[in-house]
Design a protein around this motif. Structure first.
Motif, PDB file in Angstrom:
ATOM      1  N   LEU A  54       0.803  -1.201   0.052  1.00  0.00           N
ATOM      2  CA  LEU A  54       0.071   0.079  -0.179  1.00  0.00           C
ATOM      3  C   LEU A  54       0.918   1.295   0.007  1.00  0.00           C
ATOM      4  N   GLU A  55       2.156   1.202   0.599  1.00  0.00           N
ATOM      5  CA  GLU A  55       2.843   2.297   0.647  1.00  0.00           C
ATOM      6  C   GLU A  55       3.236   2.938  -0.620  1.00  0.00           C
ATOM      7  N   ALA A  56       3.300   1.832  -1.662  1.00  0.00           N
ATOM      8  CA  ALA A  56       3.874   2.689  -3.053  1.00  0.00           C
ATOM      9  C   ALA A  56       2.647   3.520  -3.675  1.00  0.00           C
ATOM     10  N   TYR A  57       1.340   3.737  -2.975  1.00  0.00           N
ATOM     11  CA  TYR A  57       0.363   4.472  -3.709  1.00  0.00           C
ATOM     12  C   TYR A  57       0.456   5.861  -2.748  1.00  0.00           C
ATOM     13  N   ARG A  58       1.228   6.063  -1.610  1.00  0.00           N
ATOM     14  CA  ARG A  58       1.072   7.047  -0.943  1.00  0.00           C
ATOM     15  C   ARG A  58       1.884   7.952  -1.543  1.00  0.00           C
ATOM     16  N   ASN A  59       1.446   9.339  -1.148  1.00  0.00           N
ATOM     17  CA  ASN A  59       2.066  10.603  -1.631  1.00  0.00           C
ATOM     18  C   ASN A  59       2.460  11.495  -0.432  1.00  0.00           C
ATOM     19  N   ASP A  60       3.465  12.518  -0.924  1.00  0.00           N
ATOM     20  CA  ASP A  60       3.936  13.188   0.324  1.00  0.00           C
ATOM     21  C   ASP A  60       2.911  14.346   0.840  1.00  0.00           C
ATOM     22  N   ASP A  61       1.680  14.263   0.394  1.00  0.00           N
ATOM     23  CA  ASP A  61       0.753  15.107   1.245  1.00  0.00           C
ATOM     24  C   ASP A  61      -0.022  14.136   1.997  1.00  0.00           C
ATOM     25  N   GLY A  63      -1.957  11.677   1.329  1.00  0.00           N
ATOM     26  CA  GLY A  63      -3.404  11.017   0.547  1.00  0.00           C
ATOM     27  C   GLY A  63      -2.537  10.058  -0.270  1.00  0.00           C
ATOM     28  N   TYR A  64      -3.456   9.500  -1.030  1.00  0.00           N
ATOM     29  CA  TYR A  64      -3.102   8.447  -2.041  1.00  0.00           C
ATOM     30  C   TYR A  64      -3.609   8.585  -3.215  1.00  0.00           C
ATOM     31  N   GLY A  65      -2.763   7.995  -4.285  1.00  0.00           N
ATOM     32  CA  GLY A  65      -3.021   8.360  -5.694  1.00  0.00           C
ATOM     33  C   GLY A  65      -2.492   6.976  -6.463  1.00  0.00           C
ATOM     34  N   HIS A  66      -2.294   7.300  -7.657  1.00  0.00           N
ATOM     35  CA  HIS A  66      -1.506   6.310  -8.509  1.00  0.00           C
ATOM     36  C   HIS A  66      -2.376   5.160  -8.893  1.00  0.00           C
ATOM     37  N   ALA A  67      -3.864   5.460  -8.904  1.00  0.00           N
ATOM     38  CA  ALA A  67      -4.854   4.532  -9.507  1.00  0.00           C
ATOM     39  C   ALA A  67      -5.003   3.458  -8.273  1.00  0.00           C
ATOM     40  N   LEU A  68      -4.803   3.773  -7.073  1.00  0.00           N
ATOM     41  CA  LEU A  68      -5.249   2.872  -6.025  1.00  0.00           C
ATOM     42  C   LEU A  68      -6.866   2.350  -6.009  1.00  0.00           C
ATOM     43  N   GLU A  69      -7.718   3.316  -6.400  1.00  0.00           N
ATOM     44  CA  GLU A  69      -9.020   2.999  -6.838  1.00  0.00           C
ATOM     45  C   GLU A  69      -8.765   2.818  -8.239  1.00  0.00           C
ATOM     46  N   PRO A  70      -8.905   1.783  -8.892  1.00  0.00           N
ATOM     47  CA  PRO A  70      -8.459   1.598 -10.382  1.00  0.00           C
ATOM     48  C   PRO A  70      -9.284   2.343 -11.323  1.00  0.00           C
ATOM     49  N   ALA A  71     -10.779   2.744 -11.077  1.00  0.00           N
ATOM     50  CA  ALA A  71     -11.285   3.551 -12.075  1.00  0.00           C
ATOM     51  C   ALA A  71     -10.749   4.943 -12.093  1.00  0.00           C
ATOM     52  N   LEU A  72      -9.949   5.464 -10.952  1.00  0.00           N
ATOM     53  CA  LEU A  72      -9.448   6.994 -11.144  1.00  0.00           C
ATOM     54  C   LEU A  72      -7.742   6.752 -11.638  1.00  0.00           C
ATOM     55  N   ARG A  73      -7.642   7.268 -12.609  1.00  0.00           N
ATOM     56  CA  ARG A  73      -6.224   6.939 -13.027  1.00  0.00           C
ATOM     57  C   ARG A  73      -5.158   8.423 -12.647  1.00  0.00           C
ATOM     58  N   GLY A  74      -4.003   8.076 -12.765  1.00  0.00           N
ATOM     59  CA  GLY A  74      -3.199   9.390 -12.402  1.00  0.00           C
ATOM     60  C   GLY A  74      -2.577   9.476 -11.065  1.00  0.00           C
ATOM     61  N   ALA A  83      -9.708   6.821   0.707  1.00  0.00           N
ATOM     62  CA  ALA A  83     -10.856   6.194   1.296  1.00  0.00           C
ATOM     63  C   ALA A  83     -10.423   4.624   1.230  1.00  0.00           C
ATOM     64  N   ARG A  84      -9.919   4.423  -0.024  1.00  0.00           N
ATOM     65  CA  ARG A  84      -9.681   3.028  -0.397  1.00  0.00           C
ATOM     66  C   ARG A  84      -8.536   2.364   0.569  1.00  0.00           C
ATOM     67  N   ALA A  85      -7.453   3.264   0.752  1.00  0.00           N
ATOM     68  CA  ALA A  85      -6.368   2.812   1.651  1.00  0.00           C
ATOM     69  C   ALA A  85      -6.831   2.802   3.131  1.00  0.00           C
TER      70      ALA A  85
END
Length: 324
Positions: A54-61, A63-74, A83-85
């Protein structure tokens, strides 16, 4: 932990049994995170590797990104990814105050003055995170119950407290208690909040009212033989959502949910039968697709199916269904 490396990916004959078929599907298609989650829930896997993935999806702010929720890319952090995290951390027993502190700081930075979070549609995800104007701040959209309530419920479940949570909790109470002509997604989110809200008598009263609303407004499929309850050729997930309606287990994900009281034993058993029958030939479950939702990219659908598969298995197991 079981030796998952010993699981053959190309057996001489296809595996039999619900769990064995799903397991092969996960090893062949899932991301590392979903593989680790499957191993944790069904093969005695440790929680540590899930956190590491899960740590690979975490950003410095925070929050989490990098398509952790697959439908939301970027790559950018979004409330839906975060929320998924939190759901992942909660599912492995690691959503404590220390881990949630950075997440709450992020949520504070992206919430409205009421403490509400914004739901982002898949097709709007990338434009919504671009800087707006010379100030460089993100575009701030109205907050929604569907985006806020599940996060608030999870934090209360894990006894996390943060200044943002007080405002967000008040927002959820106002939104839940004012639901009248509700959408199924709003009711789902409301239940996730009410199941863990701190004021239990108030939560039970609100849940009872929502249950009457769900049945009165036909927001649930109670008869799986209804032609409208059959999966469509476009990939509708049986046992999860039909049109704008849901099945009982979408509201009552576990037997101890407040929403379980909305349905008779017979209604729940019929619904779980449909969910169990939704396992496809490759061993996985399809993803939910609601009317009017944009077509997802093939990679998003591929990444979302192991998530849906693990959730289906956990729901069936929670209700005592055999996965053999």
């Amino acid at each position: 932990m079981a030796d998952i490396a010993a699981v053959p990916l190309t057996p001489a004959s296809p595996p039999r049994g619900t769990l064995a078929r799903a397991e092969r599907f996960v090893w062949l298609t899932a991301r590392v995170l979903e593989q680790r989650l499957f191993a944790h829930h069904f093969r005695d896997g440790a929680a540590g590797p899930v956190e590491t993935a899960l740590e690979a999806y975490r950003n410095d702010d925070g929050g989490y990104g990098h398509a952790l929720e697959p439908a939301l890319r970027g790559p950018a952090s979004l409330p839906a990814h975060t929320a998924r995290a939190l759901r992942v951390l909660d599912s492995v027993g690691r959503c404590d105050a220390r881990r949630a502190e950075a997440v709450c700081r992020y949520l504070t930075s992206v919430s409205t003055t009421e403490g509400a979070l914004t739901a982002i549609r898949p097709e709007a995800a990338l434009p919504a995170v671009r800087p707006a104007g010379k100030g460089g701040g993100a575009v701030r959209l109205p907050g929604t119950l569907s985006a806020t309530a599940p996060v608030v419920g999870l934090l209360h479940r894990n006894e996390v407290w943060h200044p943002w949570l007080f405002r967000a909790t008040d927002f959820c109470w106002r939104a839940v208690e004012s639901l009248e002509a509700a959408l199924p997604g709003d009711v789902e989110a409301a239940v996730l909040f009410l199941d863990h809200a701190p004021e239990r008598a108030r939560a039970e009263a609100a849940a009872e009212r929502l249950g009457r609303l769900v049945r009165r407004e036909r927001l649930v499929v109670l008869d799986p033989d209804d032609p409208g309850a059959q999966p469509s050729s476009s990939g509708q997930a049986p046992g999860h959502a039909v049109g704008d309606r849901r099945f009982p287990q979408d509201y009552a994900r576990t037997p101890d949910s407040l929403a379980r009281a909305w349905f008779t034993d017979a209604e729940m058993e019929r619904s779980l039968d449909v969910l169990a029958a939704g396992q496809q030939a490759d061993g996985g479950w399809p993803v939910r697709r609601l009317p009017g939702a944009p077509e997802s990219a093939p990679v998003a659908l591929l990444e979302a199916r192991p998530v849906a598969t693990t959730q289906a298995l956990r729901t069936l197991a929670a209700y005592g269904r055999s996965l053999a």
